[in-house]
Motif scaffolding. Structure first.
Motif, PDB file in Angstrom:
ATOM      1  N   GLU A 162      22.258  -3.714 -30.235  1.00 41.32           N
ATOM      2  CA  GLU A 162      23.465  -2.804 -30.220  1.00 41.32           C
ATOM      3  C   GLU A 162      24.629  -3.399 -29.704  1.00 41.32           C
ATOM      4  OE1 GLU A 162      21.918   0.998 -29.550  1.00 41.32           O
ATOM      5  OE2 GLU A 162      19.769   0.420 -30.496  1.00 41.32           O
ATOM      6  N   THR A 163      25.193  -4.191 -30.035  1.00 36.68           N
ATOM      7  CA  THR A 163      26.659  -4.703 -28.526  1.00 36.68           C
ATOM      8  C   THR A 163      27.768  -3.397 -29.830  1.00 36.68           C
ATOM      9  OG1 THR A 163      25.504  -6.981 -29.377  1.00 36.68           O
ATOM     10  CG2 THR A 163      27.777  -7.378 -28.504  1.00 36.68           C
ATOM     11  N   VAL A 164      28.349  -3.179 -28.305  1.00 39.89           N
ATOM     12  CA  VAL A 164      29.332  -2.234 -28.579  1.00 39.89           C
ATOM     13  C   VAL A 164      30.521  -3.636 -28.761  1.00 39.89           C
ATOM     14  CG1 VAL A 164      30.740  -0.505 -28.106  1.00 39.89           C
ATOM     15  CG2 VAL A 164      28.642  -0.549 -27.944  1.00 39.89           C
ATOM     16  N   LEU A 165      31.330  -3.482 -29.536  1.00 37.84           N
ATOM     17  CA  LEU A 165      32.197  -4.443 -29.821  1.00 37.84           C
ATOM     18  C   LEU A 165      33.991  -3.672 -30.819  1.00 37.84           C
ATOM     19  CD1 LEU A 165      30.754  -7.296 -31.539  1.00 37.84           C
ATOM     20  CD2 LEU A 165      32.059  -6.987 -29.836  1.00 37.84           C
ATOM     21  N   PRO A 166      35.422  -4.048 -30.033  1.00 37.13           N
ATOM     22  CA  PRO A 166      36.013  -3.119 -30.640  1.00 37.13           C
ATOM     23  C   PRO A 166      36.463  -3.620 -31.984  1.00 37.13           C
ATOM     24  CG  PRO A 166      37.139  -4.616 -29.695  1.00 37.13           C
ATOM     25  CD  PRO A 166      35.605  -4.675 -29.242  1.00 37.13           C
ATOM     26  N   ILE A 167      37.041  -2.261 -33.190  1.00 40.90           N
ATOM     27  CA  ILE A 167      37.263  -2.936 -34.885  1.00 40.90           C
ATOM     28  C   ILE A 167      38.662  -3.925 -34.748  1.00 40.90           C
ATOM     29  CG2 ILE A 167      37.519  -1.783 -37.039  1.00 40.90           C
ATOM     30  CD1 ILE A 167      35.501   0.787 -35.820  1.00 40.90           C
ATOM     31  N   LEU A 168      38.462  -3.614 -35.567  1.00 39.46           N
ATOM     32  CA  LEU A 168      39.866  -4.616 -35.778  1.00 39.46           C
ATOM     33  C   LEU A 168      41.381  -3.159 -36.505  1.00 39.46           C
ATOM     34  CD1 LEU A 168      42.257  -7.414 -35.508  1.00 39.46           C
ATOM     35  CD2 LEU A 168      40.860  -8.035 -37.791  1.00 39.46           C
ATOM     36  N   THR A 169      42.190  -3.087 -36.319  1.00 40.76           N
ATOM     37  CA  THR A 169      43.171  -2.348 -36.659  1.00 40.76           C
ATOM     38  C   THR A 169      43.984  -3.170 -36.863  1.00 40.76           C
ATOM     39  OG1 THR A 169      41.937  -0.440 -35.630  1.00 40.76           O
ATOM     40  CG2 THR A 169      44.462   0.101 -36.197  1.00 40.76           C
ATOM     41  N   ASP A 225      40.339  -9.534 -47.969  1.00 39.80           N
ATOM     42  CA  ASP A 225      40.067  -9.033 -46.418  1.00 39.80           C
ATOM     43  C   ASP A 225      38.388  -8.653 -47.386  1.00 39.80           C
ATOM     44  OD1 ASP A 225      38.001  -7.904 -44.892  1.00 39.80           O
ATOM     45  OD2 ASP A 225      39.922  -5.998 -44.204  1.00 39.80           O
ATOM     46  N   PRO A 226      37.579  -9.287 -47.490  1.00 38.93           N
ATOM     47  CA  PRO A 226      35.635  -8.770 -48.013  1.00 38.93           C
ATOM     48  C   PRO A 226      35.410  -7.626 -46.955  1.00 38.93           C
ATOM     49  CG  PRO A 226      35.673 -10.677 -46.986  1.00 38.93           C
ATOM     50  CD  PRO A 226      37.200 -10.455 -46.618  1.00 38.93           C
ATOM     51  N   TYR A 227      35.740  -7.931 -46.315  1.00 34.70           N
ATOM     52  CA  TYR A 227      34.817  -7.101 -45.224  1.00 34.70           C
ATOM     53  C   TYR A 227      34.950  -5.468 -45.360  1.00 34.70           C
ATOM     54  CZ  TYR A 227      34.045 -11.618 -43.610  1.00 34.70           C
ATOM     55  OH  TYR A 227      34.106 -12.734 -43.007  1.00 34.70           O
ATOM     56  N   SER A 228      33.373  -4.732 -44.882  1.00 35.88           N
ATOM     57  CA  SER A 228      33.945  -3.390 -45.297  1.00 35.88           C
ATOM     58  C   SER A 228      34.791  -2.632 -43.357  1.00 35.88           C
ATOM     59  CB  SER A 228      32.723  -2.449 -45.194  1.00 35.88           C
ATOM     60  OG  SER A 228      31.910  -2.650 -44.383  1.00 35.88           O
ATOM     61  N   MET A 229      34.379  -3.415 -42.672  1.00 34.66           N
ATOM     62  CA  MET A 229      34.650  -3.352 -40.908  1.00 34.66           C
ATOM     63  C   MET A 229      34.693  -4.748 -40.428  1.00 34.66           C
ATOM     64  SD  MET A 229      33.389  -1.503 -37.994  1.00 34.66           S
ATOM     65  CE  MET A 229      33.023   0.211 -39.241  1.00 34.66           C
ATOM     66  N   VAL A 230      35.781  -5.195 -39.181  1.00 31.46           N
ATOM     67  CA  VAL A 230      35.706  -6.439 -38.545  1.00 31.46           C
ATOM     68  C   VAL A 230      35.496  -5.796 -37.054  1.00 31.46           C
ATOM     69  CG1 VAL A 230      37.430  -8.312 -38.191  1.00 31.46           C
ATOM     70  CG2 VAL A 230      37.145  -7.427 -40.929  1.00 31.46           C
ATOM     71  N   LEU A 231      35.010  -6.438 -36.705  1.00 36.32           N
ATOM     72  CA  LEU A 231      34.673  -5.983 -35.112  1.00 36.32           C
ATOM     73  C   LEU A 231      34.921  -7.500 -34.330  1.00 36.32           C
ATOM     74  CD1 LEU A 231      31.056  -5.007 -35.553  1.00 36.32           C
ATOM     75  CD2 LEU A 231      33.326  -3.434 -35.474  1.00 36.32           C
ATOM     76  N   VAL A 232      35.325  -7.430 -33.754  1.00 38.11           N
ATOM     77  CA  VAL A 232      36.096  -8.769 -32.399  1.00 38.11           C
ATOM     78  C   VAL A 232      35.678  -8.708 -31.395  1.00 38.11           C
ATOM     79  CG1 VAL A 232      38.210  -9.276 -31.706  1.00 38.11           C
ATOM     80  CG2 VAL A 232      38.743  -6.891 -33.343  1.00 38.11           C
ATOM     81  N   ASP A 233      34.754 -10.141 -31.782  1.00 36.18           N
ATOM     82  CA  ASP A 233      34.408 -10.528 -30.919  1.00 36.18           C
ATOM     83  C   ASP A 233      35.098 -11.864 -29.541  1.00 36.18           C
ATOM     84  OD1 ASP A 233      31.970 -11.360 -29.069  1.00 36.18           O
ATOM     85  OD2 ASP A 233      31.150 -12.206 -30.373  1.00 36.18           O
ATOM     86  N   ARG A 234      35.966 -11.563 -29.015  1.00 36.95           N
ATOM     87  CA  ARG A 234      36.507 -12.748 -28.639  1.00 36.95           C
ATOM     88  C   ARG A 234      35.529 -13.061 -28.197  1.00 36.95           C
ATOM     89  NH1 ARG A 234      42.316 -10.866 -27.542  1.00 36.95           N
ATOM     90  NH2 ARG A 234      43.404 -13.266 -27.171  1.00 36.95           N
ATOM     91  N   GLU A 235      34.675 -12.957 -26.598  1.00 37.81           N
ATOM     92  CA  GLU A 235      34.388 -13.526 -25.558  1.00 37.81           C
ATOM     93  C   GLU A 235      33.343 -13.757 -26.221  1.00 37.81           C
ATOM     94  OE1 GLU A 235      36.275 -13.461 -22.860  1.00 37.81           O
ATOM     95  OE2 GLU A 235      37.411 -12.342 -24.208  1.00 37.81           O
ATOM     96  N   GLY A 236      32.594 -13.769 -27.397  1.00 41.36           N
ATOM     97  CA  GLY A 236      31.869 -14.295 -28.220  1.00 41.36           C
ATOM     98  C   GLY A 236      30.120 -13.658 -27.530  1.00 41.36           C
ATOM     99  N   ARG A 237      30.182 -12.764 -26.883  1.00 41.13           N
ATOM    100  CA  ARG A 237      28.981 -11.623 -26.670  1.00 41.13           C
ATOM    101  C   ARG A 237      27.986 -10.971 -28.420  1.00 41.13           C
ATOM    102  NH1 ARG A 237      30.458  -5.777 -24.950  1.00 41.13           N
ATOM    103  NH2 ARG A 237      29.183  -5.329 -25.552  1.00 41.13           N
ATOM    104  N   ALA A 238      28.347 -10.861 -28.204  1.00 43.33           N
ATOM    105  CA  ALA A 238      27.973 -11.086 -29.941  1.00 43.33           C
ATOM    106  C   ALA A 238      27.169 -12.083 -30.444  1.00 43.33           C
ATOM    107  CB  ALA A 238      28.692  -9.994 -31.083  1.00 43.33           C
ATOM    108  N   GLY A 239      28.240 -13.305 -30.137  1.00 44.51           N
ATOM    109  CA  GLY A 239      27.302 -14.319 -31.285  1.00 44.51           C
ATOM    110  C   GLY A 239      25.829 -14.710 -30.200  1.00 44.51           C
ATOM    111  N   LEU A 240      26.128 -13.943 -28.626  1.00 45.60           N
ATOM    112  CA  LEU A 240      24.777 -14.499 -27.457  1.00 45.60           C
ATOM    113  C   LEU A 240      24.058 -13.075 -27.814  1.00 45.60           C
ATOM    114  CD1 LEU A 240      26.050 -15.065 -23.908  1.00 45.60           C
ATOM    115  CD2 LEU A 240      25.671 -16.759 -25.063  1.00 45.60           C
TER     116      LEU A 240
END
Length: 192
Positions: free
Chosen positions: A43-50, A120-135
């Motif tokens: 449940e990693t909270v990330l900003p939505i690309l707008t 854009d193939p995505y229904s939503m794009v989340l921004v993981d600039r710091e790599g937190r979700a990747g971890l």
């Protein structure tokens, strides 16, 4: 002669890049253990690309699919294998498969330019600039894709670019499989 010596490191770097791309396109994703398969997606909270900026909205990866099955694709604009898989992601979108993108360690403006260029193939794009979700997802690099059922469980994973049609169908089939029924008092046996 010294001019040629200065070019040698560039040639070696280019050769290594070609080898890495070739390896990532041909490696078998089934070889690597998939630690998250069978578990809930984090449940990693990330900003939505707008547009070209992150936010103002935020969402956690688990609820990004709005209670429906989805593929979560970790990608980046600087990732060459991500460019290789992009046409296949566009085909998935045309088929009605929900794909949530996680822009990993990428500048939001670069992510937007990448999507504007290739589609854009995505229904939503989340921004993981710091790599937190990747971890949290335990990725080793981009791209990686997770098949997530309607209950938020990871049911399959693919490491590397999704370019093989059989691998794509495996991922799509995994999210379309019906969930297993919950055990009931009568199915446990011992009904006296």
């Amino acid at each position: 002669m010294s001019r040629w010596l200065s070019v040698i490191p560039l040639v070696v770097l280019a050769a290594l890049a070609v080898l890495f791309i070739g390896w990532s396109l041909k490696r078998d994703p089934a070889i690597k253990p998939d630690a998250l398969v069978g578990q809930s997606i984090p449940e990693t909270v990330l900003p939505i690309l707008t547009g070209a900026t992150p936010g103002p909205g935020h969402v956690d990866i688990r609820t990004a699919g709005v209670g429906k099955p989805m593929l979560v694709n970790v990608f980046a604009s600087w990732c060459l294998p991500c460019r290789a898989e992009h046409p296949k992601l566009m085909t998935l979108k045309a088929r009605g498969v929900a794909v949530v993108g996680v822009a990993w360690k990428d500048d939001p403006a670069d992510t937007r330019a990448f999507l504007d260029e290739l589609g854009d193939p995505y229904s939503m794009v989340l921004v993981d600039r710091e790599g937190r979700a990747g971890l949290d997802l335990g990725i080793t690099g981009a791209p990686e894709t997770f098949a997530v059922n309607a209950m938020g469980q990871v049911v399959a994973k693919s490491s590397g670019p999704l370019v093989d049609d059989a691998e794509i169908e495996r991922m799509v089939d995994a999210i379309q499989a019906p969930p297993r029924p919950l055990p009931t008092a009568t199915s446990r046996g011992g009904g006296r």
